[in-house]
Design an enzyme around this catalytic site. Structure first.
Site, PDB file in Angstrom:
ATOM      1  N   ASP A   1       2.267 -19.899 -10.966  1.00  0.00           N
ATOM      2  CA  ASP A   1       2.112 -20.999 -11.316  1.00  0.00           C
ATOM      3  C   ASP A   1       1.824 -21.515 -10.189  1.00  0.00           C
ATOM      4  O   ASP A   1       1.656 -22.925  -9.670  1.00  0.00           O
ATOM      5  CB  ASP A   1       2.073 -21.706 -12.456  1.00  0.00           C
ATOM      6  CG  ASP A   1       4.023 -21.536 -12.721  1.00  0.00           C
ATOM      7  OD1 ASP A   1       4.806 -21.538 -11.398  1.00  0.00           O
ATOM      8  OD2 ASP A   1       4.352 -22.311 -13.484  1.00  0.00           O
TER       9      ASP A   1
ATOM     10  N   CYS B   1      20.436 -12.785  11.279  1.00  0.00           N
ATOM     11  CA  CYS B   1      19.034 -12.279  10.214  1.00  0.00           C
ATOM     12  C   CYS B   1      18.075 -10.992  10.436  1.00  0.00           C
ATOM     13  O   CYS B   1      17.215 -10.839   9.800  1.00  0.00           O
ATOM     14  CB  CYS B   1      17.682 -13.198  11.277  1.00  0.00           C
ATOM     15  SG  CYS B   1      18.269 -15.337  11.500  1.00  0.00           S
TER      16      CYS B   1
END
Length: 199
Positions: free
Chosen positions: A140, A47
């Site tokens: 959007d 990670c």
């Protein structure tokens, strides 16, 4: 649970605490594109490499009006300490400041709302951890792409950047990109466009 969001679904307007204060997800995105990616745990080597790469790509993302934000199951305090490791991994000053936020997810609420939990992978307490998910949202707030990686496989950020460029191009122009397309390559006119307009 991961993958509950489908293409063209509107992102839930998650409220969350992050490494740079509280946000409402829609307000945070504003008129930008967004990449939201989750990691199973803070401080893990895999990670750390991913968030290090994300930090390096920040200028490219900003140039394309893309806001990046990460989510990991640990607390904001852990994220801030982890940020020092990420910066050190990149050979930079080990500060708590990264060019993107990390969402605190200790109680799992944001991950549950976003459908990012992996039902098979659990922590020491038997709680599900977040899957290695990538969501790309348009201005959007609708989902344009999702990729789900297993915990053992690091993401390909070159591909994520390629896809952002492609999504932005095809949102602006009525074209499609062929296999292995790269920025600058030829594109295809959509078959639904009348011939005269295509010319």
């Amino acid at each position: 649970m991961a993958g509950d969001l489908l293409l063209r679904d509107k992102a839930p307007n998650v409220e969350a605490n992050t490494t740079v204060g509280c946000i409402r997800f829609h307000d945070y995105l504003g008129d930008s594109w967004g990449i939201l990616f989750s990691d199973p745990r803070d401080f893990t080597p895999l990670c750390t490499t991913e968030l290090g790469r994300t930090a390096k790509l920040a200028p490219e993302s900003a140039k394309r009006n893309v806001k990046m934000i990460a989510l990991s199951i640990d607390s904001v305090e852990d994220h801030l300490a982890w940020s020092k490791d990420i910066n050190a991994y990149n050979g930079e000053e080990p500060t708590e400041k990264l060019p993107f936020r990390i969402i605190g997810n200790k109680n799992r609420d944001p991950a549950i709302q976003l459908g990012m939990l992996d039902p098979a992978e659990k922590d020491k307490k038997g709680m599900p951890v977040t899957a290695r998910v990538v969501f790309i949202f348009g201005p959007d707030k609708k989902l344009k792409l999702s990729i789900l990686y297993p915990a053992t496989t690091g993401r390909n950020f070159d591909e994520i950047l390629r896809v952002i460029i492609c999504l932005q191009l095809t949102a602006e122009k009525r074209v499609a990109t062929p296999v292995d397309w790269k920025n600058g390559d030829s594109v295809m006119v959509l078959p639904t466009i009348p011939e005269e307009e295509a010319k």
